[in-house]
Design a protein around this motif. Structure first.
Motif, PDB file in Angstrom:
ATOM      1  N   ILE A  90      37.117  35.107  51.246  1.00 17.18           N
ATOM      2  CA  ILE A  90      36.436  35.927  50.239  1.00 17.18           C
ATOM      3  C   ILE A  90      37.330  37.089  49.799  1.00 17.18           C
ATOM      4  CG2 ILE A  90      34.510  37.500  49.856  1.00 17.18           C
ATOM      5  CD1 ILE A  90      32.841  35.596  51.628  1.00 17.18           C
ATOM      6  N   GLY A  91      37.899  37.788  50.746  1.00 21.90           N
ATOM      7  CA  GLY A  91      38.801  38.883  50.398  1.00 21.90           C
ATOM      8  C   GLY A  91      40.011  38.403  49.624  1.00 21.90           C
ATOM      9  N   GLY A  92      40.566  37.275  50.048  1.00 24.90           N
ATOM     10  CA  GLY A  92      41.722  36.720  49.351  1.00 24.90           C
ATOM     11  C   GLY A  92      41.411  36.327  47.922  1.00 24.90           C
ATOM     12  N   LEU A  93      40.250  35.723  47.705  1.00 25.14           N
ATOM     13  CA  LEU A  93      39.874  35.346  46.340  1.00 25.14           C
ATOM     14  C   LEU A  93      39.651  36.570  45.453  1.00 25.14           C
ATOM     15  CD1 LEU A  93      37.528  32.286  46.919  1.00 25.14           C
ATOM     16  CD2 LEU A  93      39.807  32.304  45.888  1.00 25.14           C
ATOM     17  N   VAL A  94      39.017  37.597  45.986  1.00 25.29           N
ATOM     18  CA  VAL A  94      38.822  38.825  45.199  1.00 25.29           C
ATOM     19  C   VAL A  94      40.178  39.431  44.837  1.00 25.29           C
ATOM     20  CG1 VAL A  94      37.952  41.197  45.286  1.00 25.29           C
ATOM     21  CG2 VAL A  94      36.525  39.328  46.094  1.00 25.29           C
ATOM     22  N   GLY A  95      41.058  39.539  45.812  1.00 24.54           N
ATOM     23  CA  GLY A  95      42.381  40.107  45.552  1.00 24.54           C
ATOM     24  C   GLY A  95      43.231  39.244  44.639  1.00 24.54           C
ATOM     25  N   GLY A  96      43.207  37.937  44.863  1.00 19.36           N
ATOM     26  CA  GLY A  96      44.021  37.039  44.051  1.00 19.36           C
ATOM     27  C   GLY A  96      43.569  36.976  42.604  1.00 19.36           C
ATOM     28  N   LEU A  97      42.272  36.850  42.390  1.00 18.60           N
ATOM     29  CA  LEU A  97      41.770  36.792  41.013  1.00 18.60           C
ATOM     30  C   LEU A  97      41.954  38.121  40.290  1.00 18.60           C
ATOM     31  CD1 LEU A  97      38.564  34.635  41.530  1.00 18.60           C
ATOM     32  CD2 LEU A  97      40.708  33.944  40.441  1.00 18.60           C
ATOM     33  N   SER A  98      41.819  39.218  41.005  1.00 10.40           N
ATOM     34  CA  SER A  98      42.042  40.526  40.388  1.00 10.40           C
ATOM     35  C   SER A  98      43.513  40.706  40.006  1.00 10.40           C
ATOM     36  CB  SER A  98      41.626  41.646  41.337  1.00 10.40           C
ATOM     37  OG  SER A  98      40.264  41.562  41.624  1.00 10.40           O
ATOM     38  N   ALA A  99      44.394  40.298  40.881  1.00 11.44           N
ATOM     39  CA  ALA A  99      45.821  40.401  40.581  1.00 11.44           C
ATOM     40  C   ALA A  99      46.199  39.496  39.418  1.00 11.44           C
ATOM     41  CB  ALA A  99      46.650  40.045  41.823  1.00 11.44           C
ATOM     42  N   TRP A 100      45.659  38.298  39.382  1.00  5.72           N
ATOM     43  CA  TRP A 100      45.942  37.389  38.271  1.00  5.72           C
ATOM     44  C   TRP A 100      45.430  37.959  36.958  1.00  5.72           C
ATOM     45  CZ3 TRP A 100      42.498  33.808  35.650  1.00  5.72           C
ATOM     46  CH2 TRP A 100      43.174  32.951  34.792  1.00  5.72           C
ATOM     47  N   ALA A 101      44.236  38.557  36.986  1.00  6.35           N
ATOM     48  CA  ALA A 101      43.677  39.171  35.781  1.00  6.35           C
ATOM     49  C   ALA A 101      44.535  40.344  35.321  1.00  6.35           C
ATOM     50  CB  ALA A 101      42.245  39.625  36.034  1.00  6.35           C
ATOM     51  N   GLY A 102      45.045  41.130  36.260  1.00 10.47           N
ATOM     52  CA  GLY A 102      45.931  42.233  35.904  1.00 10.47           C
ATOM     53  C   GLY A 102      47.205  41.748  35.249  1.00 10.47           C
ATOM     54  N   TYR A 103      47.778  40.700  35.795  1.00  7.49           N
ATOM     55  CA  TYR A 103      48.984  40.117  35.191  1.00  7.49           C
ATOM     56  C   TYR A 103      48.689  39.605  33.783  1.00  7.49           C
ATOM     57  CZ  TYR A 103      52.498  36.625  34.125  1.00  7.49           C
ATOM     58  OH  TYR A 103      53.459  35.888  33.486  1.00  7.49           O
ATOM     59  N   CYS A 104      47.566  38.906  33.618  1.00  9.71           N
ATOM     60  CA  CYS A 104      47.207  38.364  32.305  1.00  9.71           C
ATOM     61  C   CYS A 104      46.937  39.466  31.291  1.00  9.71           C
ATOM     62  CB  CYS A 104      45.986  37.447  32.421  1.00  9.71           C
ATOM     63  SG  CYS A 104      46.327  35.891  33.249  1.00  9.71           S
ATOM     64  N   CYS A 105      46.318  40.552  31.709  1.00 10.60           N
ATOM     65  CA  CYS A 105      46.066  41.675  30.795  1.00 10.60           C
ATOM     66  C   CYS A 105      47.367  42.318  30.346  1.00 10.60           C
ATOM     67  CB  CYS A 105      45.165  42.705  31.450  1.00 10.60           C
ATOM     68  SG  CYS A 105      43.435  42.214  31.459  1.00 10.60           S
ATOM     69  N   ARG A 106      48.306  42.457  31.249  1.00  8.00           N
ATOM     70  CA  ARG A 106      49.604  43.021  30.861  1.00  8.00           C
ATOM     71  C   ARG A 106      50.305  42.119  29.848  1.00  8.00           C
ATOM     72  NH1 ARG A 106      54.215  43.046  34.886  1.00  8.00           N
ATOM     73  NH2 ARG A 106      54.578  41.068  33.893  1.00  8.00           N
ATOM     74  N   ARG A 107      50.248  40.820  30.077  1.00  7.73           N
ATOM     75  CA  ARG A 107      50.863  39.883  29.131  1.00  7.73           C
ATOM     76  C   ARG A 107      50.157  39.924  27.779  1.00  7.73           C
ATOM     77  NH1 ARG A 107      52.917  34.502  30.525  1.00  7.73           N
ATOM     78  NH2 ARG A 107      53.106  34.621  28.277  1.00  7.73           N
ATOM     79  N   LEU A 108      48.855  40.132  27.801  1.00  4.31           N
ATOM     80  CA  LEU A 108      48.085  40.190  26.563  1.00  4.31           C
ATOM     81  C   LEU A 108      48.434  41.444  25.755  1.00  4.31           C
ATOM     82  CD1 LEU A 108      45.786  38.690  25.075  1.00  4.31           C
ATOM     83  CD2 LEU A 108      44.217  40.231  26.225  1.00  4.31           C
ATOM     84  N   ILE A 109      48.622  42.561  26.447  1.00  4.46           N
ATOM     85  CA  ILE A 109      48.902  43.830  25.766  1.00  4.46           C
ATOM     86  C   ILE A 109      50.353  43.934  25.323  1.00  4.46           C
ATOM     87  CG2 ILE A 109      48.986  46.324  26.105  1.00  4.46           C
ATOM     88  CD1 ILE A 109      46.526  46.013  27.915  1.00  4.46           C
ATOM     89  N   PHE A 110      51.285  43.529  26.188  1.00  6.85           N
ATOM     90  CA  PHE A 110      52.702  43.681  25.855  1.00  6.85           C
ATOM     91  C   PHE A 110      53.271  42.397  25.413  1.00  6.85           C
ATOM     92  CE2 PHE A 110      51.923  47.138  28.905  1.00  6.85           C
ATOM     93  CZ  PHE A 110      52.176  48.177  28.062  1.00  6.85           C
TER      94      PHE A 110
END
Length: 110
Positions: A90-110
């Motif tokens: 559960i902790g790994g999924l929360v951390g992994g999906l959050s990190a993936w979303a952060g990476y995707c947001c950066r790619r979307l903005i820049f």
């Protein structure tokens, strides 16, 4: 580098803030330092998962399994190891999906 930062910062902040602080930490660090989607997910998953595994194992051994045994009785699980693995997942999924979303947001903005 990203994995260690997520692990250390999230682990330290969990002592003072709610459990869900791991999501913004993973999101922000992956948005800042993430290089690829899968590596960001893996760093978030392992960083938070290993931190939660270490903390839950410490609590289990420190209390001699009292809390863990009560929780496995509540959920009807066969042994404490399964509870530790579910906590890690559960902790790994929360951390992994959050990190993936952060990476995707950066790619979307820049």
């Amino acid at each position: 580098m990203l994995l260690l930062l997520i692990l250390i910062i999230a682990f330290a902040l969990q002592f003072f803030l709610p459990w869900w602080i791991v999501a913004p930490v993973s999101f922000g660090l992956a948005a800042w330092l993430g290089r690829k989607g899968w590596s960001s997910f893996g760093a978030g998953f392992l960083g938070i998962g290993l931190g939660w595994l270490a903390l839950s194992a410490f609590i289990h051994f420190r209390t001699e399994g009292i809390l863990t045994n009560k929780v496995i009785q509540l959920f009807g699980l066969p042994n404490p190891v399964l509870l530790l693995l579910i906590t890690t997942l559960i902790g790994g999924l929360v951390g992994g999906l959050s990190a993936w979303a952060g990476y995707c947001c950066r790619r979307l903005i820049f």
